[in-house]
Write an enzyme that holds these catalytic residues in place. Structure first.
Site, PDB file in Angstrom:
ATOM      1  N   THR A  63       0.825  -1.208   0.000  1.00 57.65           N
ATOM      2  CA  THR A  63       0.000   0.000   0.000  1.00 57.65           C
ATOM      3  C   THR A  63       0.865   1.267   0.000  1.00 57.65           C
ATOM      4  O   THR A  63       0.701   2.142  -0.856  1.00 57.65           O
ATOM      5  CB  THR A  63      -0.893   0.016   1.250  1.00 57.65           C
ATOM      6  OG1 THR A  63      -0.109  -0.403   2.361  1.00 57.65           O
ATOM      7  CG2 THR A  63      -2.102  -0.876   1.090  1.00 57.65           C
ATOM      8  N   PHE A 188      -8.253   5.394   3.720  1.00 51.92           N
ATOM      9  CA  PHE A 188      -7.995   4.376   4.741  1.00 51.92           C
ATOM     10  C   PHE A 188      -9.279   3.712   5.224  1.00 51.92           C
ATOM     11  O   PHE A 188      -9.311   3.090   6.280  1.00 51.92           O
ATOM     12  CB  PHE A 188      -7.235   5.001   5.913  1.00 51.92           C
ATOM     13  CG  PHE A 188      -5.857   5.481   5.521  1.00 51.92           C
ATOM     14  CD1 PHE A 188      -4.805   4.584   5.409  1.00 51.92           C
ATOM     15  CD2 PHE A 188      -5.615   6.815   5.232  1.00 51.92           C
ATOM     16  CE1 PHE A 188      -3.534   5.003   5.029  1.00 51.92           C
ATOM     17  CE2 PHE A 188      -4.353   7.248   4.844  1.00 51.92           C
ATOM     18  CZ  PHE A 188      -3.311   6.339   4.744  1.00 51.92           C
ATOM     19  N   CYS A 195      -8.360   1.403   8.500  1.00 52.74           N
ATOM     20  CA  CYS A 195      -6.948   0.987   8.472  1.00 52.74           C
ATOM     21  C   CYS A 195      -6.274   1.291   9.804  1.00 52.74           C
ATOM     22  O   CYS A 195      -6.256   2.434  10.259  1.00 52.74           O
ATOM     23  CB  CYS A 195      -6.210   1.715   7.360  1.00 52.74           C
ATOM     24  SG  CYS A 195      -4.462   1.299   7.321  1.00 52.74           S
TER      25      CYS A 195
HETATM   26  C1  HEM Z   1      -1.043   4.263   2.065  1.00 52.38           C
HETATM   27  C2  HEM Z   1      -1.074   3.188   2.803  1.00 52.38           C
HETATM   28  C3  HEM Z   1      -2.321   2.425   3.200  1.00 52.38           C
HETATM   29  C4  HEM Z   1      -3.583   2.442   2.669  1.00 52.38           C
HETATM   30  C5  HEM Z   1      -4.095   3.262   1.483  1.00 52.38           C
HETATM   31  C6  HEM Z   1      -4.385   1.509   3.452  1.00 52.38           C
HETATM   32  C7  HEM Z   1      -5.743   1.287   3.252  1.00 52.38           C
HETATM   33  C8  HEM Z   1      -6.518   0.457   4.045  1.00 52.38           C
HETATM   34  C9  HEM Z   1      -7.964   0.315   3.934  1.00 52.38           C
HETATM   35  C10 HEM Z   1      -8.853   1.041   2.937  1.00 52.38           C
HETATM   36  C11 HEM Z   1      -8.347  -0.567   4.887  1.00 52.38           C
HETATM   37  C12 HEM Z   1      -9.780  -0.997   5.199  1.00 52.38           C
HETATM   38  C13 HEM Z   1     -10.237  -2.135   4.319  1.00 52.38           C
HETATM   39  C14 HEM Z   1     -11.688  -2.430   4.557  1.00 52.38           C
HETATM   40  O1  HEM Z   1     -12.306  -1.846   5.443  1.00 52.38           O
HETATM   41  O2  HEM Z   1     -12.248  -3.273   3.832  1.00 52.38           O
HETATM   42  C15 HEM Z   1      -7.164  -1.021   5.585  1.00 52.38           C
HETATM   43  C16 HEM Z   1      -7.150  -1.952   6.624  1.00 52.38           C
HETATM   44  C17 HEM Z   1      -6.012  -2.355   7.268  1.00 52.38           C
HETATM   45  N1  HEM Z   1      -4.742  -1.836   7.127  1.00 52.38           N
HETATM   46 FE1  HEM Z   1      -4.186  -0.397   5.840  1.00 52.38          FE
HETATM   47  N2  HEM Z   1      -3.592   0.945   4.423  1.00 52.38           N
HETATM   48  C18 HEM Z   1      -2.321   1.469   4.301  1.00 52.38           C
HETATM   49  C19 HEM Z   1      -1.234   1.196   5.098  1.00 52.38           C
HETATM   50  C20 HEM Z   1      -1.211   0.292   6.127  1.00 52.38           C
HETATM   51  C21 HEM Z   1      -0.084   0.043   6.995  1.00 52.38           C
HETATM   52  C22 HEM Z   1       1.261   0.774   6.918  1.00 52.38           C
HETATM   53  C23 HEM Z   1      -0.463  -0.962   7.849  1.00 52.38           C
HETATM   54  C24 HEM Z   1       0.309  -1.629   8.965  1.00 52.38           C
HETATM   55  C25 HEM Z   1       1.499  -1.309   9.383  1.00 52.38           C
HETATM   56  C26 HEM Z   1      -1.821  -1.320   7.528  1.00 52.38           C
HETATM   57  C27 HEM Z   1      -2.552  -2.301   8.164  1.00 52.38           C
HETATM   58  C28 HEM Z   1      -3.887  -2.524   7.976  1.00 52.38           C
HETATM   59  C29 HEM Z   1      -4.656  -3.540   8.707  1.00 52.38           C
HETATM   60  C30 HEM Z   1      -4.099  -4.511   9.759  1.00 52.38           C
HETATM   61  C31 HEM Z   1      -5.983  -3.436   8.268  1.00 52.38           C
HETATM   62  C32 HEM Z   1      -7.167  -4.244   8.732  1.00 52.38           C
HETATM   63  C33 HEM Z   1      -7.827  -3.541   9.905  1.00 52.38           C
HETATM   64  C34 HEM Z   1      -9.044  -4.245  10.446  1.00 52.38           C
HETATM   65  O3  HEM Z   1      -9.711  -4.968   9.696  1.00 52.38           O
HETATM   66  O4  HEM Z   1      -9.328  -4.072  11.626  1.00 52.38           O
HETATM   67  N3  HEM Z   1      -2.258  -0.535   6.485  1.00 52.38           N
HETATM   68  N4  HEM Z   1      -6.056  -0.356   5.064  1.00 52.38           N
END
Ligand code: HEM
Length: 265
Positions: A63, A188, A195
């Site tokens: 990402t 996010f 996220c």
């Molecule tokens: C520009 C960078 C990033 C973007 C655009 C992004 C985007 C997203 C989005 C849209 C979701 C929600 C998905 C959903 O609800 O269906 C998500 C969930 C998540 N992201 Fe990110 N993310 C990024 C960076 C990161 C980073 C750096 C980490 C960890 C170090 C991370 C860990 C997670 C985790 C663990 C989830 C699941 C959370 C849950 O279901 O409780 N993400 N991300």
């Protein structure tokens, strides 16, 4: 697929085993997971640790990497924005590398990342299943139906953004974020599954951008096609090919001994 999963498991299991064997508290997320305890004193099994770390490893890697690729591509095509970014970096950092403490002053750098995530959101769409009957904007949504929300579409809607197709980090000045309806900008996600890496990703992306842009301009390799691929993340299908160009005023003060030009994906 099994072979690839085994390969990722091998990397993560090695990292976990080494940390466990060292008994060291490195003060990072892995140490927190290793030392986390339930009320009854039980800790995570290796399997649980592997599952937690693999999620962070995968969700947090591509990402941010894709976001930076798109950012360099946008900057290379928008010299006025690049110039403004360089001015901020020179004014705030001079000849030093950025640190976390510089973040509040790297305002325009932050706007560049925010704007890049608007136009090329690494999570370009997400979906939910309705767990009860509902209605959205007059449309009935029955229990069990899937609902998709596309950042790519909403982030380019002229109702929320002037000249939505243009890369204009300035639009984020004067608190645009606060004036927008809540889900007009949601790179996010939102709600309980938002996220978990949101703040970390923004910090990481801004610091990497500042660290590299302080020293280099990235020039696009002519003729290399850059086309979005809507895979799980939104990535440039063939990568973004660039040559690095030293920024003279900085390198004059900071002797740079490595290669002056390189090709990178
Ligand atoms: C520009 C960078 C990033 C973007 C655009 C992004 C985007 C997203 C989005 C849209 C979701 C929600 C998905 C959903 O609800 O269906 C998500 C969930 C998540 N992201 Fe990110 N993310 C990024 C960076 C990161 C980073 C750096 C980490 C960890 C170090 C991370 C860990 C997670 C985790 C663990 C989830 C699941 C959370 C849950 O279901 O409780 N993400 N991300």
């Amino acid at each position: 697929m099994k072979r690839e999963v085994a390969q990722i498991d091998k990397i993560l299991n090695r990292i976990i085993a080494e940390r466990r064997a060292s008994g060291r508290d490195a003060g990072d997320l892995l140490s927190m997971l290793l030392h986390a305890q339930d009320e009854d004193g039980s800790k995570m099994t290796d399997r649980q640790l592997r599952d937690e770390t693999i999620t962070l490893f995968l969700a947090g890697h591509e990402t941010t990497a894709s976001t930076l690729s798109w950012t360099w591509w946008l900057l290379a095509q928008n010299p006025a924005v690049e110039k403004k970014l360089h001015s901020e970096l020179d004014a705030v950092l001079g000849v030093r590398a950025p640190t976390f403490d510089d973040m509040p002053k790297l305002v325009y750098t932050g706007h560049v990342i925010t704007e890049s995530l608007r136009l090329y959101p690494a999570a370009w769409g997400m979906a939910r299943l309705a767990d009860e009957d509902h209605e959205i904007a007059g449309y009935p949504v029955a229990k069990g139906m899937g609902v998709a929300m596309a950042q790519w579409v909403v982030h380019r809607d002229p109702r929320w953004y002037d000249a939505p197709e243009e890369f204009r980090p300035e639009r984020w000045e004067n608190d645009l974020m606060k004036r927008l309806p809540k889900f007009a900008y949601f790179p996010f996600g939102g709600g309980p599954r938002q996220c978990i890496g949101n703040a970390f990703a923004l910090m990481e992306a801004a610091l990497i951008l500042a660290t590299i842009a302080r020293k280099f301009r990235l020039r696009l390799v002519a003729g290399h096609p850059v086309v979005p691929l809507a895979s799980i993340t939104l990535r440039p299908r063939h990568g973004v090919r660039v040559t690095l160009e030293s920024r003279k005023q900085i390198t004059a003060e900071l002797p740079f001994t490595g290669p002056q030009s390189a090709v990178a994906d």
